[in-house]
Design an enzyme around this catalytic site. Structure first.
Site, short mmCIF file in Angstrom:
data_model
loop_
_atom_site.label_atom_id
_atom_site.label_comp_id
_atom_site.label_asym_id
_atom_site.label_seq_id
_atom_site.Cartn_x
_atom_site.Cartn_y
_atom_site.Cartn_z
N GLU A 91 0.81 -1.21 0.00
CA GLU A 91 0.00 0.00 0.00
C GLU A 91 0.84 1.26 0.00
O GLU A 91 1.99 1.27 0.47
CB GLU A 91 -0.95 0.00 1.19
CG GLU A 91 -0.41 -0.70 2.41
CD GLU A 91 -1.36 -0.64 3.59
OE1 GLU A 91 -2.19 -1.54 3.69
OE2 GLU A 91 -1.24 0.28 4.40
N CYS A 109 3.71 8.50 0.70
CA CYS A 109 4.31 7.60 1.69
C CYS A 109 4.47 6.21 1.05
O CYS A 109 3.50 5.54 0.73
CB CYS A 109 3.39 7.53 2.92
SG CYS A 109 3.99 6.44 4.20
N CYS A 116 7.33 -7.05 6.63
CA CYS A 116 8.54 -6.50 7.24
C CYS A 116 9.18 -7.54 8.17
O CYS A 116 8.47 -8.19 8.93
CB CYS A 116 8.22 -5.24 8.03
SG CYS A 116 9.68 -4.50 8.79
N CYS A 120 7.75 -5.30 14.79
CA CYS A 120 7.37 -4.48 15.95
C CYS A 120 5.92 -4.83 16.36
O CYS A 120 5.05 -4.93 15.49
CB CYS A 120 7.47 -3.00 15.60
SG CYS A 120 9.11 -2.55 14.99
N CYS A 123 2.78 -2.72 15.12
CA CYS A 123 2.71 -2.35 13.71
C CYS A 123 1.98 -3.41 12.90
O CYS A 123 2.35 -4.60 12.95
CB CYS A 123 4.13 -2.17 13.19
SG CYS A 123 4.23 -1.98 11.41
N GLU A 172 10.98 -2.20 5.96
CA GLU A 172 12.12 -1.49 6.52
C GLU A 172 13.04 -1.10 5.35
O GLU A 172 13.73 -1.95 4.78
CB GLU A 172 12.84 -2.40 7.53
CG GLU A 172 14.20 -1.93 7.96
CD GLU A 172 14.27 -0.48 8.42
OE1 GLU A 172 13.44 -0.05 9.25
OE2 GLU A 172 15.17 0.24 7.94
N SER A 203 12.57 6.52 6.80
CA SER A 203 12.31 6.16 8.19
C SER A 203 12.86 4.76 8.43
O SER A 203 12.60 3.84 7.66
CB SER A 203 10.80 6.20 8.44
OG SER A 203 10.51 5.79 9.75
N LEU A 227 12.20 5.64 17.14
CA LEU A 227 12.81 5.42 18.44
C LEU A 227 11.84 4.71 19.39
O LEU A 227 12.09 3.63 19.89
CB LEU A 227 13.26 6.77 19.01
CG LEU A 227 14.30 6.74 20.10
CD1 LEU A 227 15.60 6.12 19.61
CD2 LEU A 227 14.56 8.16 20.60
N HIS A 228 10.73 5.38 19.69
CA HIS A 228 9.61 4.83 20.47
C HIS A 228 9.90 4.44 21.92
O HIS A 228 8.97 4.11 22.65
CB HIS A 228 8.96 3.63 19.76
CG HIS A 228 8.52 3.92 18.36
ND1 HIS A 228 7.88 5.08 17.99
CD2 HIS A 228 8.62 3.20 17.22
CE1 HIS A 228 7.61 5.05 16.69
NE2 HIS A 228 8.06 3.93 16.20
N CYS A 345 0.45 2.45 8.76
CA CYS A 345 1.34 1.45 8.18
C CYS A 345 0.76 0.03 8.14
O CYS A 345 0.59 -0.61 9.17
CB CYS A 345 2.59 1.50 9.05
SG CYS A 345 3.89 0.40 8.63
#
Ligand code: SAH
Ligand code: SF4
Length: 354
Positions: A91, A109, A116, A120, A123, A172, A203, A227-228, A345
């Site tokens: 997407e 975007c 991925c 995470c 996500c 990623e 990113s 970072l998060h 995302c």
């Protein structure tokens, strides 16, 4: 005929044209048709000799993507689900911003992988697993699709087009470095799409070797680090690649990136209720990046199916931001866009996967 034109770099396009016994200026014409005039078919390239067009059509395809679903949000965000040549899907989102001159600015975007590998827990893409890397053409064609989309005068106005490209879709980017680099070079090249590298941001979850290559290659793109969390214990859980590339190595790599490129690094920090949103965590974050020429983007998280990872309440977000500001950290609050269409995302795609 499995070659796609946008998978070729400038040199390869020149080689292809030479192999068809055409002069070099035809390669430049061909590139202009694809990247500036945004052709949808070889047929429409009417200033190329017909015999050349026919030979070309036998050897190459123009486009790698087929749009299969479109969603439009109230805030002007548009999201397309594309089918790739092997039937896999990715997407891409287009975000619309108003600017002071009355024109709109558009940011696209882009996805760089199907799924991925980082995984995470908050996500949607990370929860879908990893399938494969996108090719340079599949990355580039997402941009060209929306550039054409804005040419439609019922959507984009005169003089409006894509201003920024952010590699913040599925996947990623730095885990697919070679394809990413080729795509960026073509999107940036004057013979290609011609968008300034200053308008592009990658990113990353923090793949240090990729950050180093980006710095060495001097691509001059912006770098955003997801970072998060301000400490390794928490970040190991939220962004699992942290176990391999912990903060003690990641932060110096960001400083080095700035030293090499002069581009200020930004840190993405999505706030999850009771997970990473306390005042103590804001203080640790400030300590971690104190003195760096950087910027923090606080993000109000998107809802996910993970019950333990839900967005922080508004007043918690504001208190976190205030604490950073009190400690002299440059930071802005980024609103999540397109929430009514699952524009986060990987969210649109996850609705289509059964
Ligand atoms: N893999 C890269 C780029 C794609 S993700 C990266 O992680 O940086 C783009 C951004 O969306 C990242 O900052 C990611 O952490 C963020 N993101 C993913 N899921 C989210 C959610 N539920 N809420 C808020 N941000 C999210
Ligand atoms: Fe991958 Fe980025 Fe999602 Fe993490 S946030 S799983 S790195 S796409």
């Amino acid at each position: 005929m499995s070659i796609f034109l946008t998978d070729l770099n400038t040199q390869e396009v020149h080689k292809l044209v030479a192999s068809l016994a055409e002069p070099a200026y035809r390669a430049r014409q061909l590139l202009a048709w694809v990247y500036q005039r945004l052709a949808v078919s070889i047929d429409e390239m009417t200033d190329l000799p017909q015999a050349f067009r026919q030979k070309l059509a036998q050897q190459v395809n123009l486009h790698t993507l087929v749009p299969i679903h479109e969603a439009r949000a109230k805030d002007g965000t548009v999201k397309i689900l594309f089918s790739l040549k092997d039937g896999k899907t990715v997407e891409t989102a287009l975000m619309k911003f108003s600017s002071t001159d009355g024109k709109h600015r558009y940011t696209v975007c882009i996805s760089t992988q199907v799924g991925c590998p980082i995984g995470c827990p908050f996500c949607a893409t990370g929860q879908q697993g990893f399938e494969r890397n996108l090719t340079p053409g599949e990355i580039i064609d997402q941009v060209l699709y929306f550039a054409r989309y804005l040419q439609d005068k019922t959507i984009g106005r005169e003089g409006e087009g894509i201003n920024n490209i952010v590699f913040m879709g599925m996947g990623e980017p730095l885990a697919n470095y070679d394809a990413l680099r080729q795509a960026i070079e073509m999107l940036n090249s004057r013979d290609g799409f011609g968008l300034s590298a200053r308008g592009m941001t990658i990113s990353t979850a923090g793949l240090i070797p990729g950050i180093e290559r980006l710095g060495n290659d001097k691509l001059q793109v912006g770098l955003a680090i997801s970072l998060h969390a301000p400490d390794n214990k928490q970040r190991d859980k939220l962004v699992p690649i942290n176990k391999k590339y912990p903060l003690g190595e990641l932060i110096p790599a960001c400083r080095e990136y700035f030293a090499r490129t002069g581009r200020r690094v930004s840190f993405e920090y999505a706030l999850f209720n009771g997970v990473n949103d306390s005042i103590v965590q804001a203080q640790s974050l400030a300590d971690l990046i104190q003195g760096m020429n950087c910027h923090v983007n606080l993000i109000s998280a998107n809802r996910t199916t993970n019950q333990k990872m839900q967005p922080s309440p508004r007043n918690t977000v504001l208190a976190f931001q205030q604490e950073l500001k009190n400690r002299g950290i440059n930071c802005t609050l980024r609103l999540s866009r397109g929430q009514d269409i699952d524009a986060g995302c990987g969210q649109l795609r996850s609705r289509f996967l059964t």
